[in-house]
Design a protein around this motif. Sequence first.
Motif, PDB file in Angstrom:
ATOM      1  N   PRO A 192      -3.255   3.257   7.098  1.00  0.00           N
ATOM      2  CA  PRO A 192      -3.540   1.821   6.973  1.00  0.00           C
ATOM      3  C   PRO A 192      -3.859   1.232   8.358  1.00  0.00           C
ATOM      4  O   PRO A 192      -3.576   1.849   9.394  1.00  0.00           O
ATOM      5  CB  PRO A 192      -2.236   1.242   6.405  1.00  0.00           C
ATOM      6  CG  PRO A 192      -1.191   2.259   6.637  1.00  0.00           C
ATOM      7  CD  PRO A 192      -1.870   3.580   6.798  1.00  0.00           C
ATOM      8  N   THR A 193      -4.423   0.052   8.369  1.00  0.00           N
ATOM      9  CA  THR A 193      -4.887  -0.598   9.601  1.00  0.00           C
ATOM     10  C   THR A 193      -3.843  -0.597  10.706  1.00  0.00           C
ATOM     11  O   THR A 193      -4.150  -0.308  11.866  1.00  0.00           O
ATOM     12  CB  THR A 193      -5.314  -2.052   9.292  1.00  0.00           C
ATOM     13  OG1 THR A 193      -6.323  -2.014   8.275  1.00  0.00           O
ATOM     14  CG2 THR A 193      -5.860  -2.753  10.516  1.00  0.00           C
ATOM     15  N   GLU A 194      -2.595  -0.880  10.357  1.00  0.00           N
ATOM     16  CA  GLU A 194      -1.555  -1.016  11.386  1.00  0.00           C
ATOM     17  C   GLU A 194      -1.213   0.302  12.095  1.00  0.00           C
ATOM     18  O   GLU A 194      -0.564   0.300  13.138  1.00  0.00           O
ATOM     19  CB  GLU A 194      -0.283  -1.652  10.813  1.00  0.00           C
ATOM     20  CG  GLU A 194       0.385  -0.873   9.711  1.00  0.00           C
ATOM     21  CD  GLU A 194      -0.118  -1.204   8.300  1.00  0.00           C
ATOM     22  OE1 GLU A 194       0.570  -0.805   7.343  1.00  0.00           O
ATOM     23  OE2 GLU A 194      -1.185  -1.844   8.160  1.00  0.00           O
TER      24      GLU A 194
ATOM     25  N   THR B  12       0.844  -1.193   0.000  1.00  0.00           N
ATOM     26  CA  THR B  12       0.000   0.000   0.000  1.00  0.00           C
ATOM     27  C   THR B  12       0.877   1.240   0.000  1.00  0.00           C
ATOM     28  O   THR B  12       1.773   1.382   0.824  1.00  0.00           O
ATOM     29  CB  THR B  12      -0.916   0.015   1.234  1.00  0.00           C
ATOM     30  OG1 THR B  12      -1.726  -1.153   1.222  1.00  0.00           O
ATOM     31  CG2 THR B  12      -1.801   1.242   1.243  1.00  0.00           C
TER      32      THR B  12
ATOM     33  N   CYS C 254      -5.729   9.761   7.390  1.00  0.00           N
ATOM     34  CA  CYS C 254      -6.138   8.469   6.837  1.00  0.00           C
ATOM     35  C   CYS C 254      -4.898   7.581   6.838  1.00  0.00           C
ATOM     36  O   CYS C 254      -3.855   7.951   6.279  1.00  0.00           O
ATOM     37  CB  CYS C 254      -6.706   8.614   5.435  1.00  0.00           C
ATOM     38  SG  CYS C 254      -7.414   7.059   4.824  1.00  0.00           S
TER      39      CYS C 254
ATOM     40  N   ILE D  20     -13.000   6.037  11.579  1.00  0.00           N
ATOM     41  CA  ILE D  20     -12.840   5.388  12.888  1.00  0.00           C
ATOM     42  C   ILE D  20     -13.199   6.377  13.993  1.00  0.00           C
ATOM     43  O   ILE D  20     -13.845   6.032  14.966  1.00  0.00           O
ATOM     44  CB  ILE D  20     -11.383   4.900  13.074  1.00  0.00           C
ATOM     45  CG1 ILE D  20     -10.981   3.930  11.964  1.00  0.00           C
ATOM     46  CG2 ILE D  20     -11.174   4.281  14.454  1.00  0.00           C
ATOM     47  CD1 ILE D  20     -11.783   2.651  11.913  1.00  0.00           C
TER      48      ILE D  20
ATOM     49  N   LYS E  24      -9.556   4.892   8.263  1.00  0.00           N
ATOM     50  CA  LYS E  24      -8.761   3.699   7.977  1.00  0.00           C
ATOM     51  C   LYS E  24      -8.912   3.351   6.505  1.00  0.00           C
ATOM     52  O   LYS E  24     -10.025   3.313   5.971  1.00  0.00           O
ATOM     53  CB  LYS E  24      -9.225   2.535   8.850  1.00  0.00           C
ATOM     54  CG  LYS E  24      -8.472   1.238   8.577  1.00  0.00           C
ATOM     55  CD  LYS E  24      -8.815   0.148   9.582  1.00  0.00           C
ATOM     56  CE  LYS E  24     -10.130  -0.503   9.259  1.00  0.00           C
ATOM     57  NZ  LYS E  24     -10.381  -1.733  10.040  1.00  0.00           N
ATOM     58  N   TYR E  25      -7.783   3.101   5.861  1.00  0.00           N
ATOM     59  CA  TYR E  25      -7.769   2.652   4.461  1.00  0.00           C
ATOM     60  C   TYR E  25      -8.207   1.199   4.423  1.00  0.00           C
ATOM     61  O   TYR E  25      -7.675   0.358   5.141  1.00  0.00           O
ATOM     62  CB  TYR E  25      -6.353   2.805   3.906  1.00  0.00           C
ATOM     63  CG  TYR E  25      -6.139   2.152   2.562  1.00  0.00           C
ATOM     64  CD1 TYR E  25      -6.622   2.729   1.404  1.00  0.00           C
ATOM     65  CD2 TYR E  25      -5.436   0.957   2.455  1.00  0.00           C
ATOM     66  CE1 TYR E  25      -6.414   2.141   0.158  1.00  0.00           C
ATOM     67  CE2 TYR E  25      -5.217   0.362   1.226  1.00  0.00           C
ATOM     68  CZ  TYR E  25      -5.713   0.951   0.091  1.00  0.00           C
ATOM     69  OH  TYR E  25      -5.503   0.354  -1.132  1.00  0.00           O
ATOM     70  N   ILE E  26      -9.194   0.899   3.567  1.00  0.00           N
ATOM     71  CA  ILE E  26      -9.708  -0.459   3.416  1.00  0.00           C
ATOM     72  C   ILE E  26      -9.228  -1.076   2.104  1.00  0.00           C
ATOM     73  O   ILE E  26      -8.674  -2.165   2.072  1.00  0.00           O
ATOM     74  CB  ILE E  26     -11.265  -0.481   3.432  1.00  0.00           C
ATOM     75  CG1 ILE E  26     -11.815   0.192   4.685  1.00  0.00           C
ATOM     76  CG2 ILE E  26     -11.791  -1.896   3.267  1.00  0.00           C
ATOM     77  CD1 ILE E  26     -11.577  -0.537   5.968  1.00  0.00           C
TER      78      ILE E  26
ATOM     79  N   CYS F  61     -12.853   4.013   5.827  1.00  0.00           N
ATOM     80  CA  CYS F  61     -13.936   4.145   6.803  1.00  0.00           C
ATOM     81  C   CYS F  61     -13.482   5.051   7.941  1.00  0.00           C
ATOM     82  O   CYS F  61     -12.305   5.079   8.295  1.00  0.00           O
ATOM     83  CB  CYS F  61     -14.416   2.793   7.319  1.00  0.00           C
ATOM     84  SG  CYS F  61     -13.274   1.938   8.381  1.00  0.00           S
TER      85      CYS F  61
ATOM     86  N   VAL G  99      -3.744   2.682  12.869  1.00  0.00           N
ATOM     87  CA  VAL G  99      -4.971   3.245  13.439  1.00  0.00           C
ATOM     88  C   VAL G  99      -4.805   3.571  14.916  1.00  0.00           C
ATOM     89  O   VAL G  99      -5.131   4.679  15.365  1.00  0.00           O
ATOM     90  CB  VAL G  99      -6.186   2.314  13.201  1.00  0.00           C
ATOM     91  CG1 VAL G  99      -7.384   2.754  14.038  1.00  0.00           C
ATOM     92  CG2 VAL G  99      -6.556   2.294  11.727  1.00  0.00           C
ATOM     93  N   ASP G 100      -4.278   2.648  15.710  1.00  0.00           N
ATOM     94  CA  ASP G 100      -4.136   2.895  17.150  1.00  0.00           C
ATOM     95  C   ASP G 100      -3.206   4.073  17.426  1.00  0.00           C
ATOM     96  O   ASP G 100      -3.489   4.900  18.296  1.00  0.00           O
ATOM     97  CB  ASP G 100      -3.626   1.639  17.869  1.00  0.00           C
ATOM     98  CG  ASP G 100      -4.681   0.540  17.934  1.00  0.00           C
ATOM     99  OD1 ASP G 100      -5.885   0.853  17.783  1.00  0.00           O
ATOM    100  OD2 ASP G 100      -4.310  -0.636  18.118  1.00  0.00           O
TER     101      ASP G 100
END
Length: 163
Positions: free
Chosen positions: A87-89, A4, A85, A117, A107-109, A115, A91-92
């Motif tokens: 990636p998932t890793e 990504t 925005c 958060i 969050k990039y899907i 989406c 988000v926190d």
Amino acid sequence: MTKTTSCHIKTAVMSDYRFNKSFHLVASEVLNADVLVANNKKSVEIEVKISKQDLLADFKKAKHKKYANVDNNYFDTIPNQFYFCVPTELVDDALKLVKNLPYGVMKYISSESVCVIKRAKFMHNEKPPQSLCKIIMLRMGSELINHKLDKLNIESKKEDKFI
């Protein structure tokens, strides 16, 4: 699996705002924003981050001091909302950094999907000024032309292989 990139995420953000949220002005690399979008009611800036170092470094930018202390005289240069925005890793990490700020996190899907958060709060309620809308429109035109030129160059290279 394809790695990504920020380009993937910017494209997903722009696609989401244009086609799912029906914003009519959507462009990347506008002023100091990775993505800047606007409609008749609001403008939204989205910063795309693909590493923790990049996310942390973003807070050193002068614009964050301006966004934290919104002055009634400068609404034309401040978006109504601001998002990161990631990636998932990430988000926190992003959620921790914006915890006490009006910023939101997306969050990039996938290449066409993001989406929310954490929803961004409004930094002000003024409509986007025409000057900002004009800048976004000019950038949209530039992006369209560059896309067409890239497409022509690819087609030209394919034709050269057959000569």
